[in-house]
Design an enzyme around this catalytic site. Sequence first.
Site, PDB file in Angstrom:
ATOM      1  N   THR A 182       1.012  -1.245  -0.062  1.00 53.54           N
ATOM      2  CA  THR A 182      -0.083  -0.102  -0.020  1.00 53.54           C
ATOM      3  C   THR A 182       0.913   1.337  -0.006  1.00 53.54           C
ATOM      4  O   THR A 182       0.604   2.240  -0.492  1.00 53.54           O
ATOM      5  CB  THR A 182      -1.008   0.092   1.231  1.00 53.54           C
ATOM      6  OG1 THR A 182      -1.708  -1.326   1.428  1.00 53.54           O
ATOM      7  CG2 THR A 182      -1.668   1.313   1.392  1.00 53.54           C
ATOM      8  N   PHE A 215      -2.783  -8.009   3.669  1.00 54.61           N
ATOM      9  CA  PHE A 215      -1.445  -7.821   3.850  1.00 54.61           C
ATOM     10  C   PHE A 215      -0.950  -6.548   3.331  1.00 54.61           C
ATOM     11  O   PHE A 215       0.150  -6.242   2.945  1.00 54.61           O
ATOM     12  CB  PHE A 215      -0.518  -9.185   3.683  1.00 54.61           C
ATOM     13  CG  PHE A 215      -1.274 -10.332   3.803  1.00 54.61           C
ATOM     14  CD1 PHE A 215      -1.506 -10.901   5.031  1.00 54.61           C
ATOM     15  CD2 PHE A 215      -1.752 -11.062   2.629  1.00 54.61           C
ATOM     16  CE1 PHE A 215      -1.945 -12.021   5.311  1.00 54.61           C
ATOM     17  CE2 PHE A 215      -2.420 -12.289   2.943  1.00 54.61           C
ATOM     18  CZ  PHE A 215      -2.624 -12.826   4.396  1.00 54.61           C
ATOM     19  N   CYS A 216      -2.076  -5.426   3.353  1.00 59.30           N
ATOM     20  CA  CYS A 216      -1.593  -4.260   2.736  1.00 59.30           C
ATOM     21  C   CYS A 216      -1.060  -4.401   1.151  1.00 59.30           C
ATOM     22  O   CYS A 216       0.129  -3.705   0.825  1.00 59.30           O
ATOM     23  CB  CYS A 216      -0.513  -3.538   3.528  1.00 59.30           C
ATOM     24  SG  CYS A 216      -1.440  -3.132   5.116  1.00 59.30           S
ATOM     25  N   ASN A 217      -1.636  -5.273   0.513  1.00 58.77           N
ATOM     26  CA  ASN A 217      -1.224  -5.506  -0.804  1.00 58.77           C
ATOM     27  C   ASN A 217      -2.355  -5.983  -1.632  1.00 58.77           C
ATOM     28  O   ASN A 217      -2.541  -7.073  -2.058  1.00 58.77           O
ATOM     29  CB  ASN A 217      -0.077  -6.646  -0.699  1.00 58.77           C
ATOM     30  CG  ASN A 217       0.438  -6.726  -2.193  1.00 58.77           C
ATOM     31  OD1 ASN A 217      -0.153  -6.192  -3.395  1.00 58.77           O
ATOM     32  ND2 ASN A 217       1.467  -7.241  -2.436  1.00 58.77           N
TER      33      ASN A 217
END
Length: 850
Positions: free
Chosen positions: A127, A396-398
Amino acid sequence: YGYGHGHGLGALRDREFPRLRGITYLDHAGSALFPESLLKAFTDDLRNNVYGNPHSQNISSKLTYDTIEQVRYRILQHFHTTAEDYTIIFTSGCTAALKLIAESFPWIPEGTKQPSSRFCYLTDSHTSVVGMRGITASMNVLSVPIKPKEILLAKSRLPAEEQNCTTPHLFSYPAQSNFSGTKYPLSWIQDIKSGKLCPIKIPGKWFVLLDAASYVSSSPLDLGVHQADFIPISFYKIFGFPTGLGALLVNNRIAPLLRKTYFGGGTAAAYLAGEDFYFPRKSIAERFEDGTVSFLDIIALKHGFDVLEKLTGGMEKIKQHTFALAHYTYTVLSNLKYANGAPVVRIYSDTDFSNPDVQGPIINFNVLNENGEVIGFSQVDSMASLHNIHVRTGCFCNTGACQMHLDISNEDIQRNLQAGHVCGDNIDLIDGRPTGSVRISFGYMSSFEDAQTFLNFIIATRLSKSDTEIPLQTVTKPMTESVPDDHLSFNSADKLSPVLQISDRELGNISSEAETTGRWQLLEPEAESIRAAVSETSVPTYRKGGKPITIAKIYLYPIKSCSAFEVTEWPVGNQGLLYDRNWMVVNQNGVCMTQKQEPRLCLVNPSIDLKQKIMVIQAEGMDPISVPLEDNTGKEAVICESKVCSHRVKTYDCGEGIASWLSTFLGRPCRLIRQSSDMKSKSHQKNTKGLSSATNISLSLVNEAQYLLINVASILQLKEHISARLKEPLEIEELIRRFRANIVVSAPESFEEEEWAEISIGALKFQVVGPCSRCQIICIDQQSGERNKEILQSLSAARGRKTNFGVYLMNQPFLSSFSDILSVGSQVLPVLKENTEIQPPTSSEEKCSG
């Protein structure tokens, strides 16, 4: 294992990580764990030296400055480069380093005479990388997302005349995907900089940002060979300590071109306060390190590198060790099959885990049932917690990688947001499709036993004998050589029958067991009564026929996560049952303690004496102690803010006496704090979907709602299911207490409470706002504090893919001149829902009844 002073990893773990005993930590991609010798070396350093602010000129400050410079050299040495090629800029972490790049890169915006810049990034990026486009957009620079497959196909070289263009472009990609562990080729760096590989066909000069945060935690990076222009890192990913410290390694060929507008303390060679005059320092590092750097944490890095090298022998050995564990785990996990041949997990990977140069020690997956349906990651996380296995779940911030691997479209993301799902919450399935997955990752202190523990957990919860002991199930061996023969296949139980008749004798026994210690007196004649808000547009559908529904038991929990106080009748306030969860126990840092961290809290027995206006607290081996009910928010009370499940509440401390009592009983420093009554109406409120009034709902220290209701018939149905799995079946009273409800009703049909939209009890009306998704607290025996993992597993098997049990109720204040009460034996009148599927409240917290 190749390291551990020749004594093996077991000895290293015993010496350096004794806190891991009984814990299987598999979130090394989230954070590494620090060894004991790192802390000792650092604290010894601090005890033996005086470190001053490096911006001063005295002796202690000079020592700090020189030590920081030594750490810079040590970082460059670790990445096989020198100060001639790279500059170290300390930041608060990888994210801050990325933000610095976006703000200072020499972009050429749209609308100028020369060609404009482009910011390109791989969609499989964190992110914090994607977020750089917000800054570039404000500078009128276009951002271009590139899918991994697209750049692999982009092999065409630009025409010679276009290579002479000097417009700077920036391409960012991760050395290792934090989602799947895929390692993208480091050869891309030189290929892109030379023009051999073009992310997009546009004239100009390409610079490369290599997001190395995930990669360098377990792999060596040689910047002498792979000379990226920007390399952001976070040190806690490597050492586990210190946190909140990162660095940006900047190639010196681009460093002079970076532009900066803000200047903080230490970055200016000279400036005028009264005129627009500023001259920066010559050093690139000092120019970009605004304010005083985190100098003590930087000094800790020196010991981090020393200890890591001493314990392991270097990053190459860590790479080989962690990959071996990932390869083994992947091989077994990918071969696990149900009796019908269906896989137990779906692994999200671009590789076959055969080469550590293309795959890191990360395995991303979802657990499936034998029909191929995904079991929500929240349920898997809860189950893992019962086995003391620490994993990571979500996206997972992806988001880019999550969409790519889980086949989630842009429209799906937007629809999920409208359905209440946001990044980081525990809404794991929407319309049966996963919103995220489960990730395990290995670090240098991970062991073969960690991998086995995790695999045995998957086998035990999906392929265990106990699951096959449920009536009407077929027992067959799994079709895989990876599972020992004594593990039998799992066929999920049928969902619980919605109808279960309870005998009058059983109902009578439950009602007659109600304690009579809770006789109440009216404290405030002018107290507000509570009314539920009924939607004006809905047409009530009342339950027809069947036996009447009555209240069988009433419980309140004066101290959050402590023992229940059973009553036969009790007043209600504007936050629920009077004094329900008005107090909580906090640790020495002021953080709320629950039975998840401290199961012995259930042995603390509070009771309310309304006549004497005190709460009496008892525990075995301790003298009783009392706390006044009257709010003590005078000058002597220290008002502070605390958080309960992300809600901010005003609290005050209840004094040294009870703090000492609790600390002695629990064996750890803790204190009792109480919600401040003068702040209740503002501090812990919730707008609840579906309530007609715009008035905020006022909550005490509960997690989700004012009341939690369970049904005896549902308990009996579940008891039958659990009894088939346990050697010693639980008593119904014990089961009821595990679910920590406020209101226990005796409805004729099991789980009919999930079909209710509203209920009336006398003059009181309540709205059902959603089911309670259970966590591991139901596995704790409320009489002994002992854990039994089987309870949550049984609930999960019985109820399909979720662990819902009980429903939340809310009502709202309604001005009245009398106080309402709830009484055992009162009749409950439900209004049925039009759509009988209740959606859980949207929250990132577990819906446990602490």
